[in-house]
Scaffold this active site. Sequence first.
Site, PDB file in Angstrom:
ATOM      1  N   LYS A  99       1.011  -1.041   0.036  1.00 34.62           N
ATOM      2  CA  LYS A  99       0.018   0.121   0.019  1.00 34.62           C
ATOM      3  C   LYS A  99       0.797   1.484  -0.160  1.00 34.62           C
ATOM      4  CE  LYS A  99      -0.019  -2.377   3.881  1.00 34.62           C
ATOM      5  NZ  LYS A  99      -0.281  -2.619   4.889  1.00 34.62           N
ATOM      6  N   GLU A 123      -5.578  -5.345  -4.655  1.00 38.38           N
ATOM      7  CA  GLU A 123      -6.311  -5.504  -3.645  1.00 38.38           C
ATOM      8  C   GLU A 123      -6.289  -6.300  -2.527  1.00 38.38           C
ATOM      9  OE1 GLU A 123      -9.927  -5.923  -5.029  1.00 38.38           O
ATOM     10  OE2 GLU A 123      -9.747  -5.695  -2.925  1.00 38.38           O
ATOM     11  N   GLU A 184       3.140  -3.599  10.100  1.00 35.49           N
ATOM     12  CA  GLU A 184       3.336  -3.062  10.080  1.00 35.49           C
ATOM     13  C   GLU A 184       5.003  -3.484  10.521  1.00 35.49           C
ATOM     14  OE1 GLU A 184       3.028  -1.943   7.067  1.00 35.49           O
ATOM     15  OE2 GLU A 184       1.291  -3.077   7.233  1.00 35.49           O
ATOM     16  N   LYS A 199      -3.979   2.959   2.333  1.00 34.63           N
ATOM     17  CA  LYS A 199      -4.770   2.444   1.659  1.00 34.63           C
ATOM     18  C   LYS A 199      -5.983   3.602   1.211  1.00 34.63           C
ATOM     19  CE  LYS A 199      -4.328  -1.484   4.931  1.00 34.63           C
ATOM     20  NZ  LYS A 199      -4.523  -1.937   6.235  1.00 34.63           N
TER      21      LYS A 199
HETATM   22  N1  HSE Z   1      -0.633  -3.153   9.016  1.00 41.66           N
HETATM   23  C1  HSE Z   1      -1.670  -3.466   8.524  1.00 41.66           C
HETATM   24  C2  HSE Z   1      -2.993  -3.709   9.293  1.00 41.66           C
HETATM   25  C3  HSE Z   1      -1.678  -5.298   7.847  1.00 41.66           C
HETATM   26  O1  HSE Z   1      -2.573  -3.580  10.317  1.00 41.66           O
HETATM   27  O2  HSE Z   1      -3.706  -3.018   8.934  1.00 41.66           O
HETATM   28  C4  HSE Z   1      -3.027  -5.135   6.553  1.00 41.66           C
HETATM   29  O3  HSE Z   1      -2.222  -4.025   5.452  1.00 41.66           O
END
Ligand code: HSE
Length: 419
Positions: A99, A123, A184, A199
């Site tokens: 993302k 997606e 992350e 996102k």
């Molecule tokens: N670190 C991201 C979250 C992982 O917690 O949503 C999924 O994109």
Amino acid sequence: MGSEKTLVIGLFGFGVVGEGLYKVLHQTPSLKASIKRVCIKNTNKKRNAPAELFTTDMYDLLNDPEINVIVEVINDSEVGYHIVSTALKNGKDVVSASKKMLSEHLPELIELQNTTGRSLLYEASACASIPVIRNLEEYYDNDLLHSIKAIVNGSTNFILTKMFEEHLSFKEALLLAQQLGFAETDPTLDIEGYDAVNKWVLLLTHSYGVNTTIDKLLFNGITQINELDAQVAQSKNQSIKLVAQAKKLNNGKVATFVLPQFIDQADHLFFVKNEYNGVVIETGFADKQFFYGKGAGSFPTASAVLSDIAALRYGYKYEYKKSNQHAPGELSDDFHMRVYLSFDDFSKIPKDEFVSVEEWHSGNERSYLVGTIPYKTLESSNWWKTNNTSLIMLPNGIVEDMELQELKKMSLSLAGMEL
Ligand code: HSE
């Protein structure tokens, strides 16, 4: 659309998502897709797959003519961009879950898809297992989409759930989110809102045709939320969640931000807990629709990657319909926001910026107010992100002209109010 083809995959990354995909593909023989090579950075880690599958040379994959699909699930966005752009130029279709990389490079990547004729699908990059991108891309006519409101980060939702429902500390809850593979590698991306806003850049493209970058969006994470905020939420039978929101205003432009928000029990997002994500879409004729599913974790994310791989078999491409076939959406800075603000030093709050104040509560250690403030004020300053303040949006907190007049009439006076 092309005829179905056999897919030979070169996979970049064998972490939570990469390994998940490897396992999921083994359980889906009907797909006729196989992983030929996996490129990794760290050769010292033990991997649950045959050693001959792995390489550290990215060109073993990028220059292999037999590999026709590159799946990129690494977390270094610059290296990721190099991989994805080279793969497209080398005539390969690409699936990515990155993302941050996508949000930073989307215009160039759209251009590359156009010039190479290849497809880039992603997606898994927003709301993991929920098929929201393809849905927004294919289903909604631009004019009918009144608003979209979503929980797009699993880790912060998990942390808030664990703090407020199981009384874990922020630190304990974050550690658990890391152990479960939701966070992350650099968890500040989650807790400071960067992951969510990255996102959101992607979802804005596919919902409203808005092409933007995170530096143009108002956002925050959850690090400032404190005990008083939680008590206030509880006293109103509400919860606090990190919510990304976009709404078409009366002037046709789009108001948008990613901020903590009080959520009523009547709101579908109220029941979105732990690592789940949820998306509420409001349209002209269908009224409300709600999408719900796991927003982080190995298999849920791999399931979306798998679905993209399957879509490549029949030559699926995003057409970026909202930008290309309609007038691209334009962002507005001309609206107001109803917010809750808690603080321990009132002198740090520019109280004159509030155009109306509905509630004021002073306490020994912290106080709070509920009021209405121009979006522009928040956009052009960061006192609300510092000074131990906590700003939380109210439900239905986007305010346009008519409502603003009403709020002004009812406003309390802040003159003379001090801690
Ligand atoms: N670190 C991201 C979250 C992982 O917690 O949503 C999924 O994109």
